[in-house]
Design a protein around this motif. Structure first.
Motif, PDB file in Angstrom:
ATOM      1  N   VAL A  51      -6.725  -1.613   0.686  1.00 43.15           N
ATOM      2  CA  VAL A  51      -7.872  -0.350   1.614  1.00 43.15           C
ATOM      3  C   VAL A  51      -8.810  -1.121   2.425  1.00 43.15           C
ATOM      4  CG1 VAL A  51      -8.840   1.260   2.165  1.00 43.15           C
ATOM      5  CG2 VAL A  51      -6.845   1.669   0.477  1.00 43.15           C
ATOM      6  N   LYS A  52      -9.367  -1.655   1.770  1.00 46.47           N
ATOM      7  CA  LYS A  52     -10.537  -3.379   2.447  1.00 46.47           C
ATOM      8  C   LYS A  52     -10.475  -3.458   3.542  1.00 46.47           C
ATOM      9  CE  LYS A  52     -13.819  -2.667  -1.154  1.00 46.47           C
ATOM     10  NZ  LYS A  52     -14.480  -4.121  -2.255  1.00 46.47           N
ATOM     11  N   LEU A  53      -8.399  -4.610   3.598  1.00 41.03           N
ATOM     12  CA  LEU A  53      -8.079  -5.644   4.219  1.00 41.03           C
ATOM     13  C   LEU A  53      -7.745  -4.423   5.299  1.00 41.03           C
ATOM     14  CD1 LEU A  53      -7.223  -8.175   4.791  1.00 41.03           C
ATOM     15  CD2 LEU A  53      -5.417  -7.343   3.625  1.00 41.03           C
ATOM     16  N   ASN A  54      -7.260  -3.648   5.453  1.00 37.53           N
ATOM     17  CA  ASN A  54      -7.001  -2.677   6.379  1.00 37.53           C
ATOM     18  C   ASN A  54      -7.832  -2.316   7.277  1.00 37.53           C
ATOM     19  OD1 ASN A  54      -4.336  -2.009   7.802  1.00 37.53           O
ATOM     20  ND2 ASN A  54      -5.045   0.394   7.079  1.00 37.53           N
ATOM     21  N   TYR A  55      -8.844  -1.919   6.705  1.00 34.80           N
ATOM     22  CA  TYR A  55     -10.127  -1.002   7.077  1.00 34.80           C
ATOM     23  C   TYR A  55     -10.595  -3.034   7.691  1.00 34.80           C
ATOM     24  CZ  TYR A  55     -14.649   1.001   8.622  1.00 34.80           C
ATOM     25  OH  TYR A  55     -15.591   1.454   9.127  1.00 34.80           O
ATOM     26  N   ALA A  56     -11.279  -3.551   7.082  1.00 34.63           N
ATOM     27  CA  ALA A  56     -11.658  -4.788   8.443  1.00 34.63           C
ATOM     28  C   ALA A  56     -10.625  -4.426   9.039  1.00 34.63           C
ATOM     29  CB  ALA A  56     -11.502  -6.370   7.121  1.00 34.63           C
ATOM     30  N   LYS A  57      -9.298  -4.953   9.304  1.00 33.65           N
ATOM     31  CA  LYS A  57      -8.306  -5.271  10.531  1.00 33.65           C
ATOM     32  C   LYS A  57      -8.395  -4.439  11.484  1.00 33.65           C
ATOM     33  CE  LYS A  57      -4.494  -8.362   7.777  1.00 33.65           C
ATOM     34  NZ  LYS A  57      -3.574  -7.907   7.416  1.00 33.65           N
ATOM     35  N   ARG A  58      -8.989  -3.166  10.704  1.00 36.96           N
ATOM     36  CA  ARG A  58      -8.711  -1.666  12.181  1.00 36.96           C
ATOM     37  C   ARG A  58     -10.482  -2.281  12.499  1.00 36.96           C
ATOM     38  NH1 ARG A  58      -7.690   3.196  11.816  1.00 36.96           N
ATOM     39  NH2 ARG A  58      -8.138   3.266  13.712  1.00 36.96           N
ATOM     40  N   MET A  59     -11.797  -2.359  12.353  1.00 39.95           N
ATOM     41  CA  MET A  59     -12.614  -2.855  12.935  1.00 39.95           C
ATOM     42  C   MET A  59     -12.455  -4.299  13.451  1.00 39.95           C
ATOM     43  SD  MET A  59     -14.244   0.364  11.668  1.00 39.95           S
ATOM     44  CE  MET A  59     -12.659   0.776  12.445  1.00 39.95           C
ATOM     45  N   TYR A 103      -2.686  -0.216   9.314  1.00 38.41           N
ATOM     46  CA  TYR A 103      -1.771   1.064  10.112  1.00 38.41           C
ATOM     47  C   TYR A 103      -3.206   2.232  10.363  1.00 38.41           C
ATOM     48  CZ  TYR A 103       1.485  -0.327   7.436  1.00 38.41           C
ATOM     49  OH  TYR A 103       2.927  -1.020   7.147  1.00 38.41           O
ATOM     50  N   ASP A 104      -2.867   2.683  10.984  1.00 43.12           N
ATOM     51  CA  ASP A 104      -4.171   4.076  11.350  1.00 43.12           C
ATOM     52  C   ASP A 104      -4.373   4.952  10.271  1.00 43.12           C
ATOM     53  OD1 ASP A 104      -4.015   2.636  14.107  1.00 43.12           O
ATOM     54  OD2 ASP A 104      -3.075   4.279  14.728  1.00 43.12           O
ATOM     55  N   GLN A 105      -3.053   5.454  10.257  1.00 45.31           N
ATOM     56  CA  GLN A 105      -2.989   6.298   8.607  1.00 45.31           C
ATOM     57  C   GLN A 105      -1.851   5.729   7.232  1.00 45.31           C
ATOM     58  OE1 GLN A 105      -1.654   9.798  10.091  1.00 45.31           O
ATOM     59  NE2 GLN A 105      -3.011  10.548  11.338  1.00 45.31           N
ATOM     60  N   TYR A 106      -2.207   5.780   6.315  1.00 50.30           N
ATOM     61  CA  TYR A 106      -1.208   5.301   5.323  1.00 50.30           C
ATOM     62  C   TYR A 106      -1.948   6.472   3.777  1.00 50.30           C
ATOM     63  CZ  TYR A 106      -5.247   2.693   4.464  1.00 50.30           C
ATOM     64  OH  TYR A 106      -6.700   1.337   4.451  1.00 50.30           O
ATOM     65  N   PRO A 107      -0.625   6.649   3.043  1.00 50.34           N
ATOM     66  CA  PRO A 107      -1.425   7.967   2.208  1.00 50.34           C
ATOM     67  C   PRO A 107      -1.937   6.214   0.998  1.00 50.34           C
ATOM     68  CG  PRO A 107       1.076   6.943   1.644  1.00 50.34           C
ATOM     69  CD  PRO A 107       0.736   6.087   3.636  1.00 50.34           C
ATOM     70  N   VAL A 108      -3.117   6.582   0.192  1.00 50.06           N
ATOM     71  CA  VAL A 108      -3.912   5.819  -0.537  1.00 50.06           C
ATOM     72  C   VAL A 108      -4.064   7.139  -1.639  1.00 50.06           C
ATOM     73  CG1 VAL A 108      -4.892   4.065   1.046  1.00 50.06           C
ATOM     74  CG2 VAL A 108      -5.648   6.164   0.278  1.00 50.06           C
ATOM     75  N   LEU A 109      -4.108   6.365  -2.798  1.00 51.04           N
ATOM     76  CA  LEU A 109      -4.463   6.959  -4.507  1.00 51.04           C
ATOM     77  C   LEU A 109      -5.897   7.156  -4.119  1.00 51.04           C
ATOM     78  CD1 LEU A 109      -2.441   4.998  -7.375  1.00 51.04           C
ATOM     79  CD2 LEU A 109      -2.120   7.233  -5.950  1.00 51.04           C
TER      80      LEU A 109
END
Length: 94
Positions: A64-72, A79-85
């Motif tokens: 999640v941290k990696l994807n969020y950093a990439k999005r920013m 991904y814009d949306q993805y399932p996470v626990l």
């Protein structure tokens, strides 16, 4: 008038959704719909302005941290949306 009507329709749709919806800006939760509060057991007040990372299950945290950093950084391929626990009120220590 059309913009106001469009906003009202969008707000109604978001609030009536069965899925939890959260809006995050700069790492902070800015908006949650009623479904998310019902799914997690947290109140809107508890969630708003808190760090969204605090609610991610430890096994999902790095992804999640990696994807969020990439999005920013607007890096393609994230991904814009993805399932996470995520952690829910009844069983997660925050």
């Amino acid at each position: 008038m059309a913009l106001q009507e469009s906003l009202e329709n969008y707000s109604f749709l978001v609030e009536q959704a069965n899925d939890g919806i959260v809006v995050v800006r700069d790492g902070q939760i800015k908006f949650v719909n009623t479904a998310l509060t019902m799914l997690t057991g947290y109140t809107v007040k508890e969630l708003q302005e808190s760090n969204f990372i605090d609610y991610i299950e430890e096994s999902e945290l790095e992804k999640v941290k990696l994807n969020y950093a990439k999005r920013m950084k607007h890096i393609p391929g994230c991904y814009d949306q993805y399932p996470v626990l995520s952690c829910y009120y009844s069983w997660c220590k925050i």
